[in-house]
Design a protein around this motif. Structure first.
Motif, PDB file in Angstrom:
ATOM      1  N   GLU A 198      -7.710  -1.106   4.496  1.00 11.00           N
ATOM      2  CA  GLU A 198      -7.136  -2.055   5.458  1.00 11.00           C
ATOM      3  C   GLU A 198      -6.495  -3.191   4.739  1.00 11.00           C
ATOM      4  O   GLU A 198      -5.461  -3.707   5.229  1.00 11.00           O
ATOM      5  N   GLN A 199      -7.038  -3.707   3.554  1.00 13.70           N
ATOM      6  CA  GLN A 199      -6.460  -4.815   2.800  1.00 13.70           C
ATOM      7  C   GLN A 199      -5.132  -4.441   2.292  1.00 13.70           C
ATOM      8  O   GLN A 199      -4.228  -5.265   2.283  1.00 13.70           O
ATOM      9  N   ARG A 200      -5.200  -3.205   1.732  1.00 17.26           N
ATOM     10  CA  ARG A 200      -3.954  -2.832   1.236  1.00 17.26           C
ATOM     11  C   ARG A 200      -2.914  -2.710   2.308  1.00 17.26           C
ATOM     12  O   ARG A 200      -1.707  -2.926   2.080  1.00 17.26           O
ATOM     13  N   GLN A 201      -3.386  -2.226   3.407  1.00 15.18           N
ATOM     14  CA  GLN A 201      -2.451  -2.079   4.448  1.00 15.18           C
ATOM     15  C   GLN A 201      -1.975  -3.395   5.028  1.00 15.18           C
ATOM     16  O   GLN A 201      -0.785  -3.491   5.422  1.00 15.18           O
ATOM     17  N   ASN A 202      -3.017  -4.228   5.063  1.00 19.28           N
ATOM     18  CA  ASN A 202      -2.678  -5.487   5.681  1.00 19.28           C
ATOM     19  C   ASN A 202      -2.413  -6.552   4.676  1.00 19.28           C
ATOM     20  O   ASN A 202      -2.226  -7.705   5.098  1.00 19.28           O
ATOM     21  N   ASP A 203      -2.395  -6.226   3.499  1.00 19.46           N
ATOM     22  CA  ASP A 203      -2.186  -7.151   2.442  1.00 19.46           C
ATOM     23  C   ASP A 203      -2.994  -8.398   2.646  1.00 19.46           C
ATOM     24  O   ASP A 203      -2.398  -9.501   2.731  1.00 19.46           O
ATOM     25  N   MET A 204      -4.159  -8.133   2.806  1.00 18.54           N
ATOM     26  CA  MET A 204      -5.075  -9.256   3.049  1.00 18.54           C
ATOM     27  C   MET A 204      -5.662  -9.749   1.729  1.00 18.54           C
ATOM     28  O   MET A 204      -5.551  -9.060   0.704  1.00 18.54           O
ATOM     29  N   LEU A 205      -6.352 -10.949   1.875  1.00 17.22           N
ATOM     30  CA  LEU A 205      -6.959 -11.497   0.672  1.00 17.22           C
ATOM     31  C   LEU A 205      -8.066 -10.545   0.167  1.00 17.22           C
ATOM     32  O   LEU A 205      -8.640  -9.768   0.962  1.00 17.22           O
ATOM     33  N   PRO A 206      -8.361 -10.728  -1.175  1.00 17.61           N
ATOM     34  CA  PRO A 206      -9.403  -9.849  -1.697  1.00 17.61           C
ATOM     35  C   PRO A 206     -10.759 -10.126  -1.012  1.00 17.61           C
ATOM     36  O   PRO A 206     -11.073 -11.263  -0.676  1.00 17.61           O
TER      37      PRO A 206
END
Length: 796
Positions: free
Chosen positions: A771-779
């Motif tokens: 999901e982070q990668r997808q959402n380019d969210m913080l680590p």
């Protein structure tokens, strides 16, 4: 009837028939012959009897200290004048002291009368008893073994334990322990008769006569009222035939003169008429037989005498048709012609005739053959006199006594005492000489002169005197010592000399009589040893031994006469009952024996109490034996009771040997007992060791058995415990396995759960990473989130 008399003899002939001897005329001739022998010469010329009577009387006065003092007065008087003498004439009692010492000493000697049956029957009985004991002695081992094995007592004696061990011991046993009942009965009869007659008092009078006048006498008689009577006889009244025998055993007549009143004569001879009694008193010449100055005129002198002669006993021995012999007693005049049918047999025997004659009067009161004559059973032809006499110092009819030896010295002592009184009476006290002229020259310094009274007062009170050596004029004063003592006389030297003389005569009396200081009670020398004093006393006893022997002889002869007369008492009911009643209170068993006394013949002897020296010697032996433990105390007591010292020493030796044997037997028994005890101890120790080993073995077995039991029990217990442990272990293991399986299952479950959670977490984290990668969210910090999640899970 005319009686023949012997040639040159006043006595009638004895070669006459028995019938003649029994006549009163024959007795009168005998009495007159005795009277002639003793009273010829009368009172003027001095008869044999009067001289003897006066001699005995004077000796008895000396013995009493009452001798006539006229001889002392004649010695000190001047022509019979005693007006200048004022003396005490009373005799000094020196002789009575010595007489009392001897008489009391001998009279105090104790003795026992022993009767010894010596007839054949008694000898046979004694011999049989000794043979019985000897038989038991020889067969004692065999008889003891039989008694132990079979239980049969074959001993003839009642006490086989105390049998003698040898012939010597048997002899001592027979002397000490064997006594026949008839002997005991005889001794009790004699003792009873002596006690009844108060012989102890008579014996003392006899001893006093022997000491004083040199002769003693006693008479034994028998009457139906009193039985056997023992009377004292005054030797001064005795008459007897001449003899040189001190024991008077060869005299053929003896008698005594008694002074009796007419009443006593009538009582004793009731058949006398008044005329005969008057004849006794009024007969002229009777006064010539009176020796006592204090004579009572109402008394009559009677001569009682015994005359020994002989008679012939004749027997006719007749032969009967059957061939037997018959004995008939005949008169001594029987003398038939010889015949084939009978024989004449005879023997001569001594007999006594007793008579009583009035002195000075040709009158016999009694003459008869004596009844109950005493004959020794050893010789029935002999006869004993009723009088027993003894004069130990008799020689040629003259007698000497202890008192007669010392009368001269007693007179010398009396004269010395009278002289001593004279010297003492003539003594004056010491005085003083007073020089009056010398006193006149003395000035007392107070203006007065020295007078005799003042000088004497000063001298007697102070012992000092005042004098002047110069007179008032300056000249020498001859009376410078005005008072001087005066020696009045030399009486002190005379007194000392008389006292020495007195002691000399007293010592002479001791030397003559043998009664030294150790015997007479005088103070012994302080430097003399006790042993020397005892030796001196013993020597004094030896000096008077003849007096003791004489008294014992009279006692023994008296006992022999009593023994022979005792059988006579059994023949009369009165005396028999009296004797049995007196003896019965002492010994009832004796009564059965007294009735047979006449069947026995006894020998008598006296066991005299030993002298002090003999007692001391045997006592010393006893003490030595006791100290060395050689005898028992009971043996010492028995030996001291034996009066015969020789027999006592034999018994002492016998008891010592017996004690040694007993000690040896006891020692052997002790050694045997010790060896037996040691053997038993060894056996006991061995048995104890065996028992100990057995006990140890048993103990070990028991221990092993116990160990085995303990081991079995231990193993069983161990097996049980192991079983229980295994069961518990099994349970524990089962539970542990279950728990381990549960743990393993839980672990695996946990692992699986963790694995599932990790898988889920990884899937979640991958999802978030996607999901982070997808959402380019913080680590994203997965650690925090993981920890929170873990904490939440833990809370959950």
């Amino acid at each position: 009837m005319k009686l023949n008399t012997g040639v040159n003899s006043a006595f009638p002939s004895q070669m006459v028939s028995e019938e003649e001897k029994k006549t009163l005329d024959y007795g009168l001739l005998v009495g007159q012959a005795i009277e002639y022998e003793w009273f010829r010469g009368g009172r003027v010329n001095g008869s044999r009897w009067n001289n003897g009577y006066q001699q005995f009387h004077n000796l008895r006065l000396y013995a009493r200290g009452e001798q006539n003092v006229q001889k002392y007065k004649d010695e000190l008087s001047i022509n019979g004048d005693l007006s200048y003498l004022n003396l005490d004439w009373k005799p000094i009692p020196i002789i009575p002291k010595f007489v009392d010492i001897v008489v009391n000493g001998i009279a105090s000697k104790d003795y026992e009368i022993n009767a010894y049956a010596q007839d054949p029957f008694s000898q046979q009985k004694r011999t049989k008893y000794a043979e019985t004991i000897m038989r038991d002695m020889m067969a004692k081992p065999l008889l003891t073994e039989i008694q132990q094995k079979l239980g049969a007592n074959l001993f003839a004696t009642s006490n086989p334990e105390n049998l003698p061990g040898s012939k010597e011991e048997l002899e001592i046993h027979m002397q000490l322990n064997y006594k026949q009942s008839i002997e005991i009965a005889q001794e009790e009869v004699i003792d009873n008769i002596l006690a009844f007659n108060k012989y102890q008092l008579t014996k003392k009078r006899i001893i006093d006569d022997i000491v004083t006048i040199g002769i003693g006498a006693v008479k034994t008689s028998f009457n139906k009222a009193e039985g056997v009577v023992v009377d004292y006889v005054d030797p001064a009244n005795l008459v007897y035939s001449f003899t040189n025998d001190p024991n008077f055993e060869d005299v053929y007549y003896v008698g005594e003169i008694k002074s009796l009143t007419l009443a006593e004569i009538k009582k004793k001879f009731p058949y006398l008429t008044d005329a005969e009694l008057q004849k006794m008193v009024r007969y002229p010449g009777r006064d010539g037989y009176i020796a006592n100055p204090n004579y009572d005129n109402d008394l009559v002198q009677i001569l009682f005498f015994e005359y020994k002669t002989f008679i012939d006993q004749v027997f006719k021995i007749k032969r009967t048709d059957t061939g037997l012999e018959k004995t008939l007693e005949k008169l001594d005049t029987f003398n038939p012609p010889e015949s084939d049918n009978f024989n004449r047999v005879s023997r001569s025997i001594e007999v006594l005739f007793s008579g009583a004659k009035v002195m000075g009067v040709p009158q016999m009161l009694e003459w008869k053959m004596a009844e109950n004559m005493t004959r020794p059973k050893s010789d029935l032809t002999k006869v004993n006199m009723n009088y027993v006499m003894c004069a130990p110092s008799l020689y040629q009819g003259r007698m000497e006594s202890l008192v007669s030896r010392i009368t001269g010295f007693a007179d010398a002592i009396q004269l010395t005492s009278l002289k001593l009184q004279q010297v003492i009476q003539r003594m004056v006290p010491d005085g003083v000489f007073v020089d009056v002229d010398g006193l006149a020259e003395v000035d007392l310094g107070n203006g007065t002169n020295y007078n005799p009274q003042e000088a004497l007062n000063m001298y007697f009170q102070t012992g000092s005197i005042v004098g002047r050596s110069l007179t008032q004029d300056g000249d020498p004063n001859r009376g410078k010592v005005p008072i001087q003592e005066l020696q009045s006389s030399s009486a002190n030297g005379k007194i000392a000399s008389l006292i020495n003389t007195y002691q000399y005569y007293l010592q002479m009396i001791r030397d003559v009589t043998g009664l030294n200081e150790a015997r007479d009670g005088s103070l012994p020398d302080k430097d003399s040893l006790v042993g020397l004093q005892k030796m001196a006393a013993n020597a004094s006893n030896i000096a008077t031994k003849h007096i003791l022997n004489a008294s014992l002889y009279l006692t023994l002869r008296t006992c022999e006469n009593i023994s022979l007369r005792a059988a006579d008492m059994m023949e009369f009911a009165l005396t028999n009952n009296a004797l049995k009643s007196s003896i019965g209170k002492f010994n009832v068993g004796t009564l059965r024996e007294t009735s047979e006394l006449h069947l026995y013949d006894f020998g008598l002897y006296l066991n005299l109490e030993p002298e002090d020296e003999e007692k001391a010697m045997i006592e010393q032996n006893i003490q030595m034996a006791l100290q060395q433990n050689q005898i028992y105390l009971e043996d010492a007591i028995d030996i001291r009771e034996i009066k015969n010292t020789s027999l006592g020493n034999q018994v002492l030796k016998y008891r010592r040997i017996q004690k040694q044997k007993q000690d040896q037997q006891a020692q052997q028994q002790q050694v045997q007992a010790q060896s037996q005890a040691q053997q038993k101890a060894t056996e006991a120790a061995a048995m104890q060791e065996v028992q100990k080993q057995e006990a140890l073995a048993q103990t070990e077995i028991q221990i092993e058995q116990a160990k085995s039991q303990f081991e079995i029990q231990r193993m069983e217990q161990e097996a049980l415990i192991k079983k229980q442990i295994m069961a518990e272990q099994f349970q524990y293991d089962l539970q542990l396995a279950q728990q381990q399986n549960a743990k393993i299952t839980e672990k695996e479950q946990f692992i699986e759960d963790r694995k599932d959670k990790r898988t889920k977490l990884q899937a979640t984290q991958q999802s978030k990473m996607i999901e982070q990668r997808q959402n380019d969210m913080l680590p994203t910090d997965f650690e925090q989130g993981t920890m929170d999640q873990i904490g939440l899970e833990q809370m959950l």
